[in-house]
Design a protein around this motif. Structure first.
Motif, short mmCIF file in Angstrom:
data_model
loop_
_atom_site.label_atom_id
_atom_site.label_comp_id
_atom_site.label_asym_id
_atom_site.label_seq_id
_atom_site.Cartn_x
_atom_site.Cartn_y
_atom_site.Cartn_z
N GLN A 1 13.59 42.10 -25.66
CA GLN A 1 14.63 41.53 -26.52
C GLN A 1 14.38 40.07 -26.85
OE1 GLN A 1 17.92 42.65 -23.78
NE2 GLN A 1 18.89 43.50 -25.61
N VAL B 1 25.19 40.41 -26.26
CA VAL B 1 24.44 41.42 -25.51
C VAL B 1 25.19 41.72 -24.21
CG1 VAL B 1 22.25 42.04 -24.42
CG2 VAL B 1 22.26 40.56 -26.43
N GLU C 1 27.47 43.41 -34.68
CA GLU C 1 26.04 43.65 -34.52
C GLU C 1 25.56 43.36 -33.10
OE1 GLU C 1 23.84 41.67 -37.55
OE2 GLU C 1 24.77 42.80 -39.17
N GLU D 1 24.79 44.30 -29.10
CA GLU D 1 24.19 45.49 -28.50
C GLU D 1 24.57 45.58 -27.03
OE1 GLU D 1 19.85 45.37 -28.14
OE2 GLU D 1 19.93 43.25 -28.66
N LEU E 1 30.37 52.60 -31.46
CA LEU E 1 29.01 52.14 -31.21
C LEU E 1 28.00 53.17 -31.70
CD1 LEU E 1 29.46 50.78 -27.57
CD2 LEU E 1 29.74 49.56 -29.73
N ALA F 1 20.91 53.57 -30.47
CA ALA F 1 19.73 52.85 -30.97
C ALA F 1 18.53 53.07 -30.06
CB ALA F 1 20.05 51.37 -31.10
N ARG G 1 20.51 52.25 -25.40
CA ARG G 1 20.93 51.10 -26.19
C ARG G 1 21.86 51.56 -27.30
NH1 ARG G 1 18.43 48.66 -30.87
NH2 ARG G 1 19.04 46.49 -31.11
N ILE H 1 24.51 49.83 -30.57
CA ILE H 1 24.87 48.63 -31.31
C ILE H 1 26.23 48.80 -31.96
CG2 ILE H 1 22.49 47.91 -31.74
CD1 ILE H 1 22.70 49.16 -34.51
N ARG H 2 26.88 47.67 -32.19
CA ARG H 2 28.21 47.71 -32.80
C ARG H 2 28.10 47.67 -34.32
NH1 ARG H 2 33.41 47.04 -31.32
NH2 ARG H 2 34.82 46.01 -32.75
#
Length: 278
Positions: A140, A211, A235, A237, A260, A263, A275, A277-278
């Motif tokens: 990341q 995050v 956005e 995660e 959510l 990903a 994972r 993401i929003r």
């Protein structure tokens, strides 16, 4: 703190049966585990242990294996010596991140080196879920990010996030040992931007994060996912672990229910880090 150690003898004994038993006992309140050639050893604060815990239907009626228990009270002691002699071995993740204890001296050089004084907190990297989470963090870009390490254990994930450029890290755990251990490990690694709190997800309030890391048992993740989603920036995660591959559809369904999007995920010996993401 006085702990009770429960030595578990499985029949048949296999890696997958040991993993299932560990997950079941984690849901019953056991917070640390180790293995020998013959047993799985589960640890729980003596104040939280009764023999009735071992009579749980999930343990007695498992169709895959039978298990016999042997209990032993472990008085408060120097947990560094216990881990040094028995459990904690240096670990190199992705050939980039070395996790070691203060007593490990003959270790390879690495891009990131994290010194963990483990005591009784979960998170030395030797478990598949911690390894998966560390591997994810290494991939990341965390520069300037607001990070939450939920269920921080030893604080290893938050410490690495800080090393990787996170602006601030909030670390939370319900266990007082983990709370104190994260404070100690942050100091050992000269990390100054971690704020550590004793509590659960209800402690999060209105603070927003870019995050979130949550390496926690499956049932807690399902329970607290709505709270995690509510404190994620646009956005943002979240990476979650602590569950098996067969649990991923259930985790994914709950995540999508709270807005959510999946990903991707990584798998290691049937454990998963997923994972969203929003």
């Amino acid at each position: 703190m006085e702990y009770t150690k429960v030595s578990c003898f499985l029949e048949p004994d296999s890696e997958i049966n040991r993993e299932i038993l560990t997950a079941q006992m984690g849901e019953l309140g056991f917070d640390s585990f180790s293995e020998t050639d013959k047993t799985v050893e589960a640890f729980i604060p003596s104040s939280a242990f009764t023999e009735d815990v071992l009579q749980s239907e999930s343990l007695k009626d498992n169709p895959l294996f039978k298990v016999r228990f042997q209990t032993e009270v472990i008085p408060d002691q120097n947990w560094n010596e216990v881990w040094e002699k028995n459990y904690f071995k240096p670990l190199l993740v992705e050939n980039r991140c070395l996790i070691r204890a203060p007593f490990h001296t003959d270790t390879p050089k690495a891009e990131y080196e994290i010194v963990i004084d483990p005591r009784m907190a979960f998170g030395t990297g030797n478990h598949e879920t911690t390894y998966l989470m560390i591997s994810a963090i290494l991939s990341q870009d965390l520069q300037g990010k607001q990070v939450l390490d939920m269920g921080c254990g030893t604080g290893i994930l938050g410490i690495l996030a800080s090393m990787r450029g996170a602006e601030t890290v909030k670390a939370i755990d319900i266990d007082e040992w983990a709370y104190n251990n994260t404070l100690e490990n942050a100091e050992i690694n000269n990390i100054t931007n971690i704020d550590v709190f004793l509590g659960d997800a209800n402690f999060l309030g209105k603070h927003k994060f870019d995050v979130i890391y949550a390496n926690i048992h499956r049932n807690i993740l399902l329970q607290d996912l709505p709270i995690y989603a509510s404190v994620m920036c646009k956005e943002a995660e979240i990476i979650m672990s602590g569950f098996y591959l067969e649990d991923l559809p259930t985790i994914s369904a709950k995540a999508e229910e709270v807005g959510l999007k999946p990903a991707g995920y990584q798998e290691r010996n049937n454990w998963v880090a997923a994972r969203f993401i929003r």
